[in-house]
Enzyme design. Structure first.
Site, PDB file in Angstrom:
ATOM      1  N   HIS A   1     -16.877   7.520  80.371  1.00  0.00           N
ATOM      2  CA  HIS A   1     -15.629   7.933  79.718  1.00  0.00           C
ATOM      3  C   HIS A   1     -15.875   8.249  78.243  1.00  0.00           C
ATOM      4  CE1 HIS A   1     -10.997   7.432  79.650  1.00  0.00           C
ATOM      5  NE2 HIS A   1     -11.384   8.197  78.640  1.00  0.00           N
TER       6      HIS A   1
ATOM      7  N   HIS B   1     -15.334  11.555  75.078  1.00  0.00           N
ATOM      8  CA  HIS B   1     -14.747  12.844  74.690  1.00  0.00           C
ATOM      9  C   HIS B   1     -15.739  13.534  73.762  1.00  0.00           C
ATOM     10  CE1 HIS B   1     -10.757  11.869  76.402  1.00  0.00           C
ATOM     11  NE2 HIS B   1     -11.069  10.635  76.059  1.00  0.00           N
TER      12      HIS B   1
ATOM     13  N   ARG C   1     -15.422  16.747  72.857  1.00  0.00           N
ATOM     14  CA  ARG C   1     -14.606  17.639  72.001  1.00  0.00           C
ATOM     15  C   ARG C   1     -15.054  19.097  71.987  1.00  0.00           C
ATOM     16  NH1 ARG C   1     -10.646  14.063  72.158  1.00  0.00           N
ATOM     17  NH2 ARG C   1     -10.730  12.408  70.605  1.00  0.00           N
TER      18      ARG C   1
ATOM     19  N   ASN D   1     -10.273  17.232  78.411  1.00  0.00           N
ATOM     20  CA  ASN D   1      -9.210  17.650  77.485  1.00  0.00           C
ATOM     21  C   ASN D   1      -9.761  18.361  76.251  1.00  0.00           C
ATOM     22  OD1 ASN D   1     -10.305  15.260  76.496  1.00  0.00           O
ATOM     23  ND2 ASN D   1      -8.386  14.506  75.661  1.00  0.00           N
TER      24      ASN D   1
ATOM     25  N   ASP E   1      -7.414  12.790  81.980  1.00  0.00           N
ATOM     26  CA  ASP E   1      -7.430  11.772  80.928  1.00  0.00           C
ATOM     27  C   ASP E   1      -7.061  12.344  79.565  1.00  0.00           C
ATOM     28  OD1 ASP E   1      -8.114   8.993  79.975  1.00  0.00           O
ATOM     29  OD2 ASP E   1      -9.326  10.234  78.651  1.00  0.00           O
TER      30      ASP E   1
ATOM     31  N   HIS F   1      -9.826   2.713  81.190  1.00  0.00           N
ATOM     32  CA  HIS F   1      -9.520   1.829  80.051  1.00  0.00           C
ATOM     33  C   HIS F   1      -8.378   0.829  80.272  1.00  0.00           C
ATOM     34  CE1 HIS F   1      -6.843   5.208  79.633  1.00  0.00           C
ATOM     35  NE2 HIS F   1      -7.701   5.967  79.007  1.00  0.00           N
TER      36      HIS F   1
ATOM     37  N   ASN G   1      -5.142   4.775  72.653  1.00  0.00           N
ATOM     38  CA  ASN G   1      -4.333   4.756  73.883  1.00  0.00           C
ATOM     39  C   ASN G   1      -5.187   4.370  75.078  1.00  0.00           C
ATOM     40  OD1 ASN G   1      -2.189   5.733  72.395  1.00  0.00           O
ATOM     41  ND2 ASN G   1      -2.539   7.858  73.015  1.00  0.00           N
TER      42      ASN G   1
ATOM     43  N   ASP H   1     -14.691   5.144  76.028  1.00  0.00           N
ATOM     44  CA  ASP H   1     -13.598   6.052  75.669  1.00  0.00           C
ATOM     45  C   ASP H   1     -13.847   6.614  74.258  1.00  0.00           C
ATOM     46  OD1 ASP H   1     -11.300   7.549  75.673  1.00  0.00           O
ATOM     47  OD2 ASP H   1      -9.916   5.861  75.535  1.00  0.00           O
TER      48      ASP H   1
ATOM     49  N   HIS I   1     -12.437  11.554  65.874  1.00  0.00           N
ATOM     50  CA  HIS I   1     -11.476  12.360  65.120  1.00  0.00           C
ATOM     51  C   HIS I   1     -12.004  12.518  63.696  1.00  0.00           C
ATOM     52  CE1 HIS I   1      -8.460  12.322  68.260  1.00  0.00           C
ATOM     53  NE2 HIS I   1      -8.559  11.009  68.364  1.00  0.00           N
TER      54      HIS I   1
HETATM   55 ZN   LIG Z   1      -7.461   7.908  78.482  1.00  0.00          ZN
END
Ligand SMILES: [Zn+2]
Length: 429
Positions: A61, A63, A65, A95, A153, A233, A279, A306, A310
């Site tokens: 899990h 990201h 980006r 995402n 997700d 998560h 989250n 997760d 940012h």
């Molecule tokens: Zn999530």
């Protein structure tokens, strides 16, 4: 691809229960032999005295980006962070911009990864087109293109109808739908755990029941159609209780949690503001205790990050306007070792299983094992070395960690992917 002999390490392989000092011979990108007095001719010797050698971690899990948010992270920087954290396989969520919801976008991810990834990088495909929750994606084509699982997700998938159909269409693959379980209506505009503290601070909350509601729904749907759901998560005591009961009832459900959910409580929001915004949100002490119990008894199968980078500017915004998420790839092993092994006394094998063998099994990846013939994906770490988390030294573009300044025990010294060294702490000095 040169021959390598790792000498002097304590070898821990959760896939077969091995925990003993021995040697590892790597050849042709694979593990060629495990044992004693292995032939060293022509091999580069890696002196691993005092270190643990274990299967490289599998983080299912993250990201990355890319494409679309390269100011936050790229596949190059995100996988460099993985290498520093001892993670040899990552699964990137869909995402991005555009959303990875069509086979050609899955292919585009793998083209990018081939050019720039430092570790093995896999992508998720979205469950709904554009992650809008309105129309299901072409599940079979996404899988054929190489999507390692399906998930919306980042956005709760509120349509039970789409979730149900996706669970049915995933069945031939044996792979799970990864569910970001939070009821979208109940968490709308919520910035932290709902409770006494959110009321005191005057922020809208995200109630625990929002998480529990959606994971119970998904478990019921999986039971109804004989499908497989993996809960992302997990953060609440109620979630652990419900997952435990669903497993006991024979429902095909697995689950993950992250270091932040067994180390931190909602009080960090008061101390650190947006740096602690994530989250689902950080919860209460009782939830932390339940997450630890769930990991201990196997209700929660694996530990993932997760990893959600940012920019500094985004995280500097006031709490309601700042994005949610924290980076984790460079601290996850050390946090898990510090808390679970050093503080709670869990065997290293148990911690490592939750971070490598278990997630590899969920995704059916040829990873998480040091058997002969397996890919030579290995982490070498010093379980006793202490170090201080300094975000400015991260390979990730993200500096958004709530663990800055923490002293951790257990440090990655070397990471090997397919027999090649992708991170070496000595060289990085
Ligand atoms: Zn999530």
């Amino acid at each position: 691809m040169g021959k390598k002999l790792i000498r002097g390490a304590r070898v821990i392989d959760p896939a077969c229960g091995r925990d003993e000092p021995c040697e590892l011979l790597l050849e042709g990108g694979l593990i060629a032999a495990v044992g004693h007095d292995l032939p060293a001719e022509g091999a580069q010797i890696i002196n691993a005295a005092g270190l643990v050698a274990a299967p490289g971690l599998v983080d299912m899990h993250t990201h990355m980006r890319e494409p679309g948010f390269e100011d936050k992270e790229t596949i190059a920087t995100g996988t460099a962070a993985a290498a520093r954290g001892g993670v040899t396989s990552i699964l990137a969520m869909a995402n991005t911009c555009p959303v990875i919801d069509r086979p050609e976008r899955v292919a585009d991810f793998y083209n990018r990864a081939m050019r720039s990834a430092k570790v093995r990088a896999y992508t998720v495909g979205a469950v709904s087109l554009g992650m809008q929750g309105k129309e299901i994606t072409d599940v079979e084509d996404l899988l054929s293109a190489g999507a390692a699982a399906l998930s919306d997700d980042g956005v709760p998938l509120m349509s039970a109808e789409i979730m149900r159909e996706a669970l049915i269409r995933m069945k031939p693959s044996g792979l799970p739908i990864l569910s970001h379980s939070e009821d979208g209506d109940l968490v709308r505009a919520g910035v932290m755990n709902e409770g006494a503290l959110s009321r005191k601070l005057g922020y809208k909350g995200r109630p625990a029941v929002a998480e529990e509601l959606l994971l119970v729904r998904d478990g019921m749907l999986a039971a109804d159609v004989g499908g497989y759901v993996h809960v992302c998560h997990v953060s609440t005591k109620g979630s652990v209780d419900y997952i435990r009961r669903m497993k006991a009832a024979g429902i095909h459900v697995t689950a993950e949690t992250c270091p932040q959910y067994f180390t931190l409580t909602e009080e960090e929001i008061e101390k650190q503001g947006a740096m602690a915004k994530v989250n689902p949100p950080l919860r209460t002490r009782a939830d932390v205790e339940a997450i630890l119990e769930g990991l201990e008894d196997g209700t929660l199968d694996c530990i993932i990050t997760d990893h959600a980078p940012h920019t500094v500017e985004e995280k500097a915004r006031e709490l309601p306007k700042a994005p949610s998420g924290m980076v984790g790839l460079e601290t996850s092993l050390a946090l898990s070792l510090t808390v679970l092994h050093h503080q709670l006394g869990w065997p290293l094998m148990k911690v490592l299983r939750a971070m490598s063998t278990a997630p590899a099994g969920i995704l059916q990846l040829d990873a998480g094992s040091l058997r002969v013939g397996a890919p030579a994906d290995i982490v070498l770490f010093d379980p006793e070395e202490t170090w201080t988390v300094r975000p400015e030294a991260f390979a990730s573009k993200g500096r958004n960690t709530p663990f800055a300044g923490w002293e951790l025990k257990g440090r990655v010294r070397c990471t090997v992917v397919g027999g090649e060294t992708v991170y070496d702490a000595e060289a990085a000095r």
